[in-house]
Design a protein around this motif. Sequence first.
Motif, short mmCIF file in Angstrom:
data_model
loop_
_atom_site.label_atom_id
_atom_site.label_comp_id
_atom_site.label_asym_id
_atom_site.label_seq_id
_atom_site.Cartn_x
_atom_site.Cartn_y
_atom_site.Cartn_z
N TYR A 6 0.82 -1.21 0.00
CA TYR A 6 0.00 0.00 0.00
C TYR A 6 0.85 1.26 0.00
N LYS A 31 1.13 3.66 -3.24
CA LYS A 31 0.53 4.98 -3.10
C LYS A 31 1.55 6.07 -3.42
N GLN A 35 1.16 8.62 -6.57
CA GLN A 35 1.09 10.06 -6.31
C GLN A 35 2.12 10.83 -7.15
N GLU A 95 -10.07 -1.77 1.38
CA GLU A 95 -10.26 -0.33 1.28
C GLU A 95 -9.01 0.34 0.69
N GLN A 96 -7.85 -0.14 1.08
CA GLN A 96 -6.60 0.41 0.56
C GLN A 96 -6.46 0.11 -0.93
N GLN A 108 -8.87 -0.30 -3.09
CA GLN A 108 -9.79 0.58 -3.82
C GLN A 108 -9.23 2.00 -3.89
N GLU A 109 -8.61 2.45 -2.81
CA GLU A 109 -8.00 3.78 -2.81
C GLU A 109 -6.90 3.88 -3.88
N ASN A 144 -8.51 4.09 -7.34
CA ASN A 144 -9.04 5.44 -7.55
C ASN A 144 -7.93 6.45 -7.81
N LEU A 145 -6.83 6.33 -7.08
CA LEU A 145 -5.70 7.23 -7.25
C LEU A 145 -5.09 7.08 -8.65
#
Length: 84
Positions: A12, A16, A20, A36-37, A39-40, A43-44
């Motif tokens: 994660y 991420k 970013q 949840e991570q 899916q984040e 989306n990112l």
Amino acid sequence: MVDITVPHVMHYEIAKAALQKGKHVLVEKPITVKSEQGQELINLAKQKGVKFSVAENTRLLPPILRQKKFSSRVSWVTSGACAH
């Protein structure tokens, strides 16, 4: 492109950070240890307009090893999914 092949609990944070910065990411299955991570991250990747792919290393699974034994034409097999 960033290829993430570290222990699952580290996926994660590394993914991420790469997303970013606008990098395409390939991560070994599972994406993260928490849905949840995952899916984040999906989306990112969409937000940043980069590819986020999941790889499943299957080369040492028993069915693949058996297939290699009987067929010289199979040198490796891969599978995966991509969210973009």
